[in-house]
Structure formats: structure tokens, C-alpha cells
Scaffold this motif. Structure first.
Motif, PDB file in Angstrom:
ATOM      1  N   GLY A 193       0.785  -1.229   0.000  1.00  0.00           N
ATOM      2  CA  GLY A 193       0.000   0.000   0.000  1.00  0.00           C
ATOM      3  C   GLY A 193       0.815   1.275   0.000  1.00  0.00           C
ATOM      4  O   GLY A 193       0.307   2.336   0.374  1.00  0.00           O
ATOM      5  N   TYR A 194       2.074   1.197  -0.441  1.00  0.00           N
ATOM      6  CA  TYR A 194       2.933   2.379  -0.447  1.00  0.00           C
ATOM      7  C   TYR A 194       2.580   3.297  -1.614  1.00  0.00           C
ATOM      8  O   TYR A 194       2.021   2.877  -2.631  1.00  0.00           O
ATOM      9  N   ASP A 195       2.986   4.555  -1.464  1.00  0.00           N
ATOM     10  CA  ASP A 195       2.753   5.540  -2.515  1.00  0.00           C
ATOM     11  C   ASP A 195       3.810   5.482  -3.612  1.00  0.00           C
ATOM     12  O   ASP A 195       3.570   5.883  -4.744  1.00  0.00           O
ATOM     13  N   TYR A 196       4.998   4.994  -3.251  1.00  0.00           N
ATOM     14  CA  TYR A 196       6.102   4.950  -4.220  1.00  0.00           C
ATOM     15  C   TYR A 196       7.124   3.931  -3.738  1.00  0.00           C
ATOM     16  O   TYR A 196       7.365   3.797  -2.531  1.00  0.00           O
ATOM     17  N   TRP A 197       7.703   3.207  -4.681  1.00  0.00           N
ATOM     18  CA  TRP A 197       8.817   2.308  -4.385  1.00  0.00           C
ATOM     19  C   TRP A 197      10.057   2.845  -5.091  1.00  0.00           C
ATOM     20  O   TRP A 197      10.088   2.946  -6.329  1.00  0.00           O
ATOM     21  N   ALA A 198      11.060   3.213  -4.302  1.00  0.00           N
ATOM     22  CA  ALA A 198      12.343   3.680  -4.836  1.00  0.00           C
ATOM     23  C   ALA A 198      13.245   2.460  -4.984  1.00  0.00           C
ATOM     24  O   ALA A 198      13.768   1.944  -3.999  1.00  0.00           O
ATOM     25  N   LEU A 199      13.430   2.010  -6.219  1.00  0.00           N
ATOM     26  CA  LEU A 199      14.124   0.758  -6.484  1.00  0.00           C
ATOM     27  C   LEU A 199      15.548   0.989  -6.995  1.00  0.00           C
ATOM     28  O   LEU A 199      15.879   2.064  -7.504  1.00  0.00           O
ATOM     29  N   GLY A 200      16.357  -0.042  -6.887  1.00  0.00           N
ATOM     30  CA  GLY A 200      17.694  -0.054  -7.459  1.00  0.00           C
ATOM     31  C   GLY A 200      17.994  -1.432  -8.008  1.00  0.00           C
ATOM     32  O   GLY A 200      17.291  -2.392  -7.734  1.00  0.00           O
ATOM     33  N   HIS A 201      19.028  -1.547  -8.810  1.00  0.00           N
ATOM     34  CA  HIS A 201      19.584  -2.779  -9.390  1.00  0.00           C
ATOM     35  C   HIS A 201      19.561  -2.749 -10.910  1.00  0.00           C
ATOM     36  O   HIS A 201      20.529  -3.164 -11.540  1.00  0.00           O
ATOM     37  N   VAL A 202      18.479  -2.276 -11.520  1.00  0.00           N
ATOM     38  CA  VAL A 202      18.411  -2.147 -12.979  1.00  0.00           C
ATOM     39  C   VAL A 202      19.093  -0.835 -13.361  1.00  0.00           C
ATOM     40  O   VAL A 202      18.782   0.220 -12.804  1.00  0.00           O
ATOM     41  N   HIS A 203      20.007  -0.880 -14.319  1.00  0.00           N
ATOM     42  CA  HIS A 203      20.819   0.287 -14.646  1.00  0.00           C
ATOM     43  C   HIS A 203      20.181   1.235 -15.648  1.00  0.00           C
ATOM     44  O   HIS A 203      20.829   2.203 -16.072  1.00  0.00           O
ATOM     45  N   HIS A 204      18.958   0.975 -16.027  1.00  0.00           N
ATOM     46  CA  HIS A 204      18.268   1.868 -16.952  1.00  0.00           C
ATOM     47  C   HIS A 204      17.084   2.504 -16.244  1.00  0.00           C
ATOM     48  O   HIS A 204      16.461   1.887 -15.376  1.00  0.00           O
ATOM     49  N   ARG A 205      16.772   3.724 -16.614  1.00  0.00           N
ATOM     50  CA  ARG A 205      15.578   4.370 -16.069  1.00  0.00           C
ATOM     51  C   ARG A 205      14.352   3.592 -16.514  1.00  0.00           C
ATOM     52  O   ARG A 205      14.167   3.346 -17.702  1.00  0.00           O
ATOM     53  N   LEU A 206      13.547   3.247 -15.543  1.00  0.00           N
ATOM     54  CA  LEU A 206      12.455   2.345 -15.858  1.00  0.00           C
ATOM     55  C   LEU A 206      11.336   2.512 -14.841  1.00  0.00           C
ATOM     56  O   LEU A 206      11.591   2.564 -13.630  1.00  0.00           O
ATOM     57  N   VAL A 207      10.118   2.593 -15.332  1.00  0.00           N
ATOM     58  CA  VAL A 207       8.929   2.568 -14.490  1.00  0.00           C
ATOM     59  C   VAL A 207       8.170   1.301 -14.852  1.00  0.00           C
ATOM     60  O   VAL A 207       7.586   1.217 -15.931  1.00  0.00           O
ATOM     61  N   PRO A 208       8.208   0.273 -13.994  1.00  0.00           N
ATOM     62  CA  PRO A 208       7.499  -0.968 -14.317  1.00  0.00           C
ATOM     63  C   PRO A 208       6.036  -0.689 -14.614  1.00  0.00           C
ATOM     64  O   PRO A 208       5.366   0.081 -13.909  1.00  0.00           O
ATOM     65  N   ALA A 209       5.526  -1.328 -15.658  1.00  0.00           N
ATOM     66  CA  ALA A 209       4.162  -1.049 -16.117  1.00  0.00           C
ATOM     67  C   ALA A 209       3.109  -1.623 -15.192  1.00  0.00           C
ATOM     68  O   ALA A 209       2.017  -1.080 -15.065  1.00  0.00           O
ATOM     69  N   ALA A 210       3.397  -2.752 -14.567  1.00  0.00           N
ATOM     70  CA  ALA A 210       2.405  -3.412 -13.725  1.00  0.00           C
ATOM     71  C   ALA A 210       2.768  -3.243 -12.257  1.00  0.00           C
ATOM     72  O   ALA A 210       3.934  -3.091 -11.899  1.00  0.00           O
ATOM     73  N   GLY A 211       1.759  -3.268 -11.395  1.00  0.00           N
ATOM     74  CA  GLY A 211       2.007  -3.196  -9.970  1.00  0.00           C
ATOM     75  C   GLY A 211       1.903  -1.782  -9.440  1.00  0.00           C
ATOM     76  O   GLY A 211       1.250  -0.914 -10.041  1.00  0.00           O
ATOM     77  N   PRO A 212       2.570  -1.460  -8.332  1.00  0.00           N
ATOM     78  CA  PRO A 212       2.460  -0.143  -7.706  1.00  0.00           C
ATOM     79  C   PRO A 212       3.294   0.887  -8.451  1.00  0.00           C
ATOM     80  O   PRO A 212       4.019   0.574  -9.386  1.00  0.00           O
ATOM     81  N   PHE A 213       3.193   2.131  -8.005  1.00  0.00           N
ATOM     82  CA  PHE A 213       4.009   3.205  -8.558  1.00  0.00           C
ATOM     83  C   PHE A 213       5.441   2.993  -8.076  1.00  0.00           C
ATOM     84  O   PHE A 213       5.731   3.101  -6.881  1.00  0.00           O
ATOM     85  N   ALA A 214       6.329   2.657  -8.978  1.00  0.00           N
ATOM     86  CA  ALA A 214       7.717   2.348  -8.645  1.00  0.00           C
ATOM     87  C   ALA A 214       8.603   2.815  -9.782  1.00  0.00           C
ATOM     88  O   ALA A 214       8.147   2.989 -10.915  1.00  0.00           O
ATOM     89  N   ALA A 215       9.882   3.032  -9.479  1.00  0.00           N
ATOM     90  CA  ALA A 215      10.804   3.469 -10.519  1.00  0.00           C
ATOM     91  C   ALA A 215      12.226   3.044 -10.193  1.00  0.00           C
ATOM     92  O   ALA A 215      12.622   2.989  -9.031  1.00  0.00           O
ATOM     93  N   TYR A 216      12.960   2.726 -11.249  1.00  0.00           N
ATOM     94  CA  TYR A 216      14.413   2.607 -11.193  1.00  0.00           C
ATOM     95  C   TYR A 216      14.978   3.911 -11.765  1.00  0.00           C
ATOM     96  O   TYR A 216      14.608   4.317 -12.868  1.00  0.00           O
ATOM     97  N   PRO A 217      15.907   4.569 -11.060  1.00  0.00           N
ATOM     98  CA  PRO A 217      16.446   5.825 -11.577  1.00  0.00           C
ATOM     99  C   PRO A 217      17.603   5.646 -12.556  1.00  0.00           C
ATOM    100  O   PRO A 217      18.108   6.619 -13.104  1.00  0.00           O
ATOM    101  N   GLY A 218      18.025   4.388 -12.791  1.00  0.00           N
ATOM    102  CA  GLY A 218      19.238   4.162 -13.563  1.00  0.00           C
ATOM    103  C   GLY A 218      20.459   4.469 -12.706  1.00  0.00           C
ATOM    104  O   GLY A 218      20.352   4.745 -11.511  1.00  0.00           O
ATOM    105  N   ASN A 219      21.628   4.416 -13.315  1.00  0.00           N
ATOM    106  CA  ASN A 219      22.845   4.663 -12.541  1.00  0.00           C
ATOM    107  C   ASN A 219      23.332   6.101 -12.713  1.00  0.00           C
ATOM    108  O   ASN A 219      22.911   6.812 -13.626  1.00  0.00           O
ATOM    109  N   THR A 220      24.214   6.512 -11.812  1.00  0.00           N
ATOM    110  CA  THR A 220      24.695   7.898 -11.854  1.00  0.00           C
ATOM    111  C   THR A 220      25.707   8.125 -12.969  1.00  0.00           C
ATOM    112  O   THR A 220      25.924   9.263 -13.377  1.00  0.00           O
ATOM    113  N   HIS A 221      26.345   7.063 -13.448  1.00  0.00           N
ATOM    114  CA  HIS A 221      27.202   7.171 -14.633  1.00  0.00           C
ATOM    115  C   HIS A 221      27.142   5.864 -15.408  1.00  0.00           C
ATOM    116  O   HIS A 221      27.088   4.789 -14.818  1.00  0.00           O
TER     117      HIS A 221
END
Length: 329
Positions: A193-221
Motif C-alpha cells: 500500500g505504499y505511494d512509491y517504491w524507490a528501487l535499485g539494481h536495474v541500470h536503466h531508467r524504468l517505471v514498471p508497467a504493472a504493480g504499484p508506482f515504482a521506478a528505477y532511476p538508472g545509474n549515476t554514470h
């Protein structure tokens, strides 16, 4: 900060810093911009920190792989210490979780964390509440290099009336990662029931299409040609309460949005030019489609396997002074 005011809360969401990891796929030829493959990643981190410290942010979330298992040295440790110290001096509260790379290095345990920084443990989920912002962050570090448990399944339910953010280093179902890490079904994340999931591990910017509001920010370099596009972090914008109590996740009258922020001085892009008859026009279009690099930065272009190698010389002639053009790997 009073949560009733209209100004949005701004949170910087970073992940996969891999401090110390060098750039790959660079070429050395006359006229190419000078790129120090080992120094550039450190400058990328410094650029992100400068943007965050001077950008009016309230908090920082770092979703793992702060360090790189192949670069466990004193300079990497010092760079992390400096970044966390800069956030503290700027009055930013910071929450960090470990990723699988951090679990393979002793460096996280050697840090002297400033008072405003929380690096969460791996034994169980922990929650950090910022009452003045009306935000609670729930997170857990990865404690094993090959973590195959679903850590998200143990996260607590959302706290009513607060903005709830999950912080986790995870491959989810593994569709976007070569290495499984703390796998989780997006439906498991949604049940919290969270408002946002701040994820890591995937190196590309990505907002998974299914499930809750979540995002991978990609890497810093980016570490090589396979990691194309802008790099930096994701800005999380949490708007103040609205007149409509049903607007926003969780019914607390808030809206949440995200915005990619590019800060890395070196950017990788691919030149895919399979048609020789339109190559010159296609080259100009492709070069103009990418923003000019910042002063001291560069765009590293790599020919795709389908691009005739003979176009390498023409591409170098047409590229600007801040561009490096490399043959296909």
C-alpha cells in the motif's frame, strides 16, 4: 516544514552509483575529447551531489550498489564519505540501503555516517519517519551477494495518513537484469500500500508497467556503450494536500510525480546507420537529437553492428568537438 503548505516535497532518488567503476568502450584517436576513464565516474558523482545540494531538495534516497565489488579502495570510500557529508551539511536527510555489490565489500562498514544519514540493516525491514514532511521510508538492505529471498514480502503495511515510500534493491521478476537479486512480484509491492517504491539494481531508467508506482532511476554514470542515454538520478515530487481528499495514493490528498535529472558529464549513445545511401543525413539527424554535453563533458557514440565500419571516418568528421565516435564492439 509544514505539510499543509503548497510547495512540493522534493526527494532525490539515486541508485547503482558503483563508485570507482571505470568507463569502457572509449577510443583514442586525433581530435577525440579527452576522457579519463577512471576520473569521469567520480566527476559524475560530484555532479549529482552538486545538483542535489544546490537544488532545493529535502531528502535523498539511495537504493543500493553504492560501491562496486571490483573497486574496494580508499578513494571509493572517501568519495562516498564526501557525498554523504555534503548532504548532511546541506540539511538533507538521507536513507540508504545496500545492494548486492555492497554486500561483497567491507566499505559500508568503514563509513562514519553523519547524524542525518541512516544506512538500513539487512536483518529486517526498518522504517524512518520524517514528521515535518509527513513521509515514512521503509527499507531493508541486501545482506548476501546472491540474495534470493523476497525481501519485499516482509515489509510493513503503509502507515495511514503518511506518504509511504519503499526503498529496496531488487531485480523484481528479473526481466531487466542479468543477475537475480531479492526477487519480488510487483503484486507483493502493491499489497504493502505504499505511494512509491524507490528501487535499485536495474541500470536503466524504468517505471514498471504493472504493480504499484515504482521506478528505477538508472545509474549515476554509464559504464559502457550498453548503458546509453542520460544518467543521473530521479526527482520525486510530492505535492501538498489538495482540496480533494480522495486525490493521490492512499487517500491523503497528495499527488506524486517523478522527473529524470541528467547530471553525468559523459553520455553513451549508439549510431545505428544500416543504410549507406542516407548515412550522411542520418548522421546529422542523430547527432542533433542528443543535447550538447556540458563543459568538460562528452558524448561517446558507438557504431552498431549493423552500421558499415566504413562510416566511422565520416561520423568522426561530422561529430562535434565534444563527441567521440567508436567502432562497434
Amino acid at each position: 516544514m509544514n505539510t499543509a503548505q503548497a510547495a512540493p516535497i522534493r526527494v532525490a532518488h539515486l541508485a547503482d552509483l558503483h563508485i570507482g567503476s571505470a568507463l569502457r568502450g572509449l577510443a583514442d584517436y586525433p581530435g577525440a575529447p579527452a576522457i579519463d576513464r577512471r576520473e569521469a565516474p567520480y566527476e559524475a558523482l560530484r555532479a549529482a551531489v552538486r545538483r542535489i545540494v544546490g537544488g532545493g531538495y529535502h531528502a535523498v534516497l539511495i537504493a543500493g550498489d553504492v560501491f562496486d565489488r571490483r573497486h574496494c579502495d580508499a578513494r571509493s570510500l572517501a568519495a562516498c564519505q564526501d557525498a554523504l557529508g555534503a548532504f548532511h551539511e546541506a540539511g538533507l536527510r538521507t536513507v540508504v540501503v545496500s545492494g548486492n555489490h555492497d554486500a561483497e565489500t567491507p566499505l559500508p562498514h568503514k563509513l562514519h555516517l553523519p547524524p542525518s544519514v541512516r544506512w538500513l540493516g539487512a536483518d529486517a525491514p526498518e522504517s524512518v519517519t520524517w514528521p515535518d514532511l509527513g513521509v515514512t521510508v521503509h527499507g531493508q538492505s541486501v545482506g548476501e551477494p546472491d540474495e534470493h529471498r523476497d525481501l519485499a514480502a516482509g515489509f510493513p503495511r503503509a502507515i495511514p495518513g503518511a506518504v509511504n515510500i519503499g526503498l529496496l534493491h531488487t531485480s523484481l521478476h528479473g526481466a531487466w537484469s542479468r543477475r537475480i537479486c531479492a526477487p519480488a512480484d510487483p503484486r507483493t509491492l502493491a499489497r504493502a500500500g505504499y505511494d512509491y517504491w524507490a528501487l535499485g539494481h536495474v541500470h536503466h531508467r524504468l517505471v514498471p508497467a504493472a504493480g504499484p508506482f515504482a521506478a528505477y532511476p538508472g545509474n549515476t554514470h554509464a559504464r559502457g556503450p550498453a548503458e546509453a542515454g542520460g544518467r543521473g538520478f530521479t526527482e520525486l515530487l510530492i505535492e501538498g494536500p489538495s482540496a480533494d481528499p480522495d486525490r493521490g495514493p492512499g487517500g491523503h490528498g497528495r499527488r506524486i510525480g517523478i522527473l529524470p535529472v541528467d547530471t553525468a558529464p559523459v553520455r553513451y549513445e549508439t549510431l545505428h546507420l544500416p543504410y549507406a545511401e542516407t548515412a550522411e543525413a542520418d548522421l546529422k539527424d542523430r547527432f542533433s537529437s542528443v543535447p550538447e554535453p556540458s563543459p568538460g563533458g562528452a558524448v561517446v557514440w558507438t557504431l552498431s553492428a549493423a552500421t558499415p565500419p566504413a562510416l566511422l571516418h565520416e561520423a568522426r568528421a561530422l561529430a562535434g568537438p565534444g563527441a567521440m565516435v567508436c567502432p562497434a564492439e
